[in-house]
Design an enzyme around this catalytic site. Structure first.
Site, PDB file in Angstrom:
ATOM      1  CB  CYS A  78      -0.916  -0.002   1.224  1.00 20.25           C
ATOM      2  SG  CYS A  78      -2.055   1.392   1.210  1.00 20.25           S
ATOM      3  CB  CYS A  82      -1.714   3.953   8.047  1.00 24.05           C
ATOM      4  SG  CYS A  82      -2.769   4.553   6.712  1.00 24.05           S
ATOM      5  CB  CYS A  85      -0.842  -0.074   8.231  1.00 19.28           C
ATOM      6  SG  CYS A  85      -1.650  -1.312   7.200  1.00 19.28           S
ATOM      7  CB  CYS A 122     -15.674  -7.346   6.691  1.00 18.50           C
ATOM      8  SG  CYS A 122     -14.898  -5.753   6.419  1.00 18.50           S
ATOM      9  CB  CYS A 153     -18.640  -5.243   5.732  1.00 19.15           C
ATOM     10  SG  CYS A 153     -17.604  -3.875   6.313  1.00 19.15           S
ATOM     11  CB  CYS A 213     -18.458   0.111   9.285  1.00 21.88           C
ATOM     12  SG  CYS A 213     -17.343  -0.693  10.462  1.00 21.88           S
ATOM     13  NE  ARG A 285     -17.415  -5.449  14.024  1.00 24.32           N
ATOM     14  CZ  ARG A 285     -17.746  -4.681  12.974  1.00 24.32           C
ATOM     15  NH1 ARG A 285     -16.872  -3.843  12.491  1.00 24.32           N
ATOM     16  NH2 ARG A 285     -18.923  -4.780  12.437  1.00 24.32           N
TER      17      ARG A 285
HETATM   18  N1  SAM Z   1      -6.665   0.333   3.075  1.00 20.54           N
HETATM   19  C1  SAM Z   1      -7.939   0.631   3.525  1.00 20.54           C
HETATM   20  C2  SAM Z   1      -7.978   1.840   4.416  1.00 20.54           C
HETATM   21  O1  SAM Z   1      -7.047   2.024   5.202  1.00 20.54           O
HETATM   22  O2  SAM Z   1      -8.931   2.608   4.363  1.00 20.54           O
HETATM   23  C3  SAM Z   1      -8.641  -0.520   4.204  1.00 20.54           C
HETATM   24  C4  SAM Z   1      -7.887  -1.458   5.125  1.00 20.54           C
HETATM   25  S1  SAM Z   1      -7.240  -0.778   6.625  1.00 20.54           S
HETATM   26  C5  SAM Z   1      -6.098  -1.989   7.097  1.00 20.54           C
HETATM   27  C6  SAM Z   1      -8.611  -0.812   7.755  1.00 20.54           C
HETATM   28  C7  SAM Z   1      -8.411  -0.312   9.150  1.00 20.54           C
HETATM   29  O3  SAM Z   1      -7.804  -1.325   9.936  1.00 20.54           O
HETATM   30  C8  SAM Z   1      -7.542   0.891   9.393  1.00 20.54           C
HETATM   31  O4  SAM Z   1      -8.197   2.090   9.122  1.00 20.54           O
HETATM   32  C9  SAM Z   1      -7.229   0.766  10.870  1.00 20.54           C
HETATM   33  O5  SAM Z   1      -8.187   1.453  11.644  1.00 20.54           O
HETATM   34  C10 SAM Z   1      -7.303  -0.736  11.117  1.00 20.54           C
HETATM   35  N2  SAM Z   1      -5.969  -1.286  11.393  1.00 20.54           N
HETATM   36  C11 SAM Z   1      -4.992  -1.493  10.486  1.00 20.54           C
HETATM   37  N3  SAM Z   1      -3.877  -1.950  11.074  1.00 20.54           N
HETATM   38  C12 SAM Z   1      -4.139  -2.038  12.389  1.00 20.54           C
HETATM   39  C13 SAM Z   1      -3.374  -2.436  13.524  1.00 20.54           C
HETATM   40  N4  SAM Z   1      -2.110  -2.820  13.412  1.00 20.54           N
HETATM   41  N5  SAM Z   1      -3.969  -2.423  14.739  1.00 20.54           N
HETATM   42  C14 SAM Z   1      -5.248  -2.024  14.856  1.00 20.54           C
HETATM   43  N6  SAM Z   1      -6.024  -1.627  13.827  1.00 20.54           N
HETATM   44  C15 SAM Z   1      -5.470  -1.630  12.610  1.00 20.54           C
HETATM   45 FE1  SF4 Z   2      -2.835   1.218   3.340  1.00 22.78          FE
HETATM   46 FE2  SF4 Z   2      -2.751   0.099   5.715  1.00 22.78          FE
HETATM   47 FE3  SF4 Z   2      -3.217   2.699   5.515  1.00 22.78          FE
HETATM   48 FE4  SF4 Z   2      -5.109   0.935   4.691  1.00 22.78          FE
HETATM   49  S1  SF4 Z   2      -4.361   1.235   6.786  1.00 22.78           S
HETATM   50  S2  SF4 Z   2      -4.412   2.792   3.619  1.00 22.78           S
HETATM   51  S3  SF4 Z   2      -3.770  -0.712   3.954  1.00 22.78           S
HETATM   52  S4  SF4 Z   2      -1.318   1.651   4.923  1.00 22.78           S
END
Ligand code: SAM
Ligand code: SF4
Ligand code: DTB
Length: 346
Positions: A78, A82, A85, A122, A153, A213, A285
């Site tokens: 990606c 973030c 992530c 989901c 979802c 959500c 949730r």
């Molecule tokens: N890439 C898309 C986005 O970010 O909008 C969808 C997938 S993203 C992984 C979905 C959500 O998972 C993130 O917004 C975050 O809130 C949660 N998430 C991701 N990594 C996480 C982690 N290590 N611990 C807790 N929540 C996490």
């Molecule tokens: Fe990409 Fe992870 Fe951020 Fe979703 S949460 S946009 S997968 S870096």
């Protein structure tokens, strides 16, 4: 108004709900202040739980838990940054970039989820947002999942109005897009898209008639004010999100947040209770982080008003409690799984 109708529908659909009282308009508020939210966090845990649980029972059957199973249909690579992530291409996390899954494989996984008792499936993708050609595959997946009688979802990143419309047309019931943290703390976590971008995507989803959500992550080094700020931002949206996932950070080696200090579990419970009070008709949730949470804390979250969990032994890239363990926990607590509400022919 939208909330009112949603909540009324929920009470009506919920034959066994303890609360058949009409929705109290004064309880569905969109004018929360940080000070008010903080004062909820400052209550004794007993006072907060008492208040949250009382409201919970007015809107829901407090013995019913919604079960959602997750599947990452496009892993890694990606472009976003973030800091929590596993799937950002910017960090060395050991999660490589894969191609999008075949629809058949996804439908097999959804059948399995249904067989173990999930009500919603989901799908997630590690994208900033979908390309229009990606959506062809996603639409197939949604149609396949829906045909099993599961609620659907998706969490695919930012959407355009045309993309949201296509997803709605495919039968998408919910779209997950988290605010993640407060507006003030946001820039410490993500720089490649803004808090306002996220609010904009939520408006696009809502306008397409898809249930929203949206929630966040606790334990990213934020202050209590930020947890309060996250809940205020969610509650003060035009409509309360129908579903509010509260994640505890799953620390990922290689990410900047790998060594973030863990949050006090009681502070996590408090955040769930405050979310229940501020968005009483929304499903809250108890999301990521349950591998590190003992069962007593999970039970407290379910008492404070959490009424949904991720079910199945994987989240996106990290483990989640095994379904057998969760089924046993629910049984020990005398709770039961909620049936799917918006499924297909299945
Ligand atoms: N890439 C898309 C986005 O970010 O909008 C969808 C997938 S993203 C992984 C979905 C959500 O998972 C993130 O917004 C975050 O809130 C949660 N998430 C991701 N990594 C996480 C982690 N290590 N611990 C807790 N929540 C996490
Ligand atoms: Fe990409 Fe992870 Fe951020 Fe979703 S949460 S946009 S997968 S870096
Ligand atoms: C949400 O709020 N939490 C889920 C789901 N929405 C997509 C994701 C949790 C991810 C946990 C870390 C991982 O498995 O990579």
């Amino acid at each position: 108004m939208g909330d009112m109708m949603g909540a009324t529908r929920r009470l009506r659909n919920n034959g066994s709900a303890a609360g058949t009282a009409p929705v109290d308009k004064a309880e569905i508020r969109h004018d929360w202040t940080i000070g008010e939210a903080l004062s909820l966090f400052e209550l004794s845990l007993n006072d907060l739980l008492f208040r949250a649980h009382g409201l919970y029972r007015r809107y829901f059957d407090a013995n019913e838990v919604q079960l959602s199973t997750l599947l990452n249909v496009k892993t890694g690579g990606c472009p976003e940054d973030c800091r929590y992530c596993a799937q950002s291409a910017r960090y060395q996390t050991g999660v490589g970039a894969a191609k999008i899954m075949d629809t058949d494989e996804v439908v097999v996984a959804a059948k399995r989820a249904k067989a173990i008792g999930a009500g919603r499936f989901c799908i997630g993708a590690a994208w900033r947002g979908p390309k229009d050609r990606d959506l062809d595959r996603i639409v197939e997946m949604i149609e396949g999942i829906k045909a099993l009688g599961l609620e659907t979802c998706a969490t695919l990143g930012m959407l355009t109005p045309a993309q949201a419309k296509r997803l709605k047309g495919a039968g998408l019931d919910y779209y997950n897009h988290n605010l993640d943290t407060s507006k003030d703390y946001y820039a410490n976590i993500i720089t490649t898209r803004t808090f306002e971008d996220r609010i904009e995507t939520l408006a696009i989803v809502r306008q397409a008639g898809i249930n929203v959500c949206s929630g966040g992550i606790l334990g990213m080094g934020e202050a209590r004010e930020d947890r309060a700020g996250l809940l205020v931002a969610l509650a003060n949206l035009e409509e309360h999100p129908q579903s509010v996932p509260i994640n505890m950070l799953v620390p990922i080696a290689g990410t900047p947040l790998a060594d973030a200090p863990p949050i006090d579990p009681f502070e996590f419970v408090r955040t769930i209770g405050a979310a229940r009070i501020m968005m009483p008709a929304s499903v809250v949730r108890l999301a990521a982080g349950r591998m590190e949470m003992d069962e007593g804390i999970q039970a407290l979250c379910l008492f404070a008003g959490a009424n949904s969990i991720f079910y199945g032994d994987r989240l996106l890239t990290t483990p989640n409690p095994a379904e057998n363990d969760d089924a046993k926990l629910l049984e020990r607590l005398g709770l039961r799984a909620k049936a799917a509400e918006a499924g297909g022919e299945g």
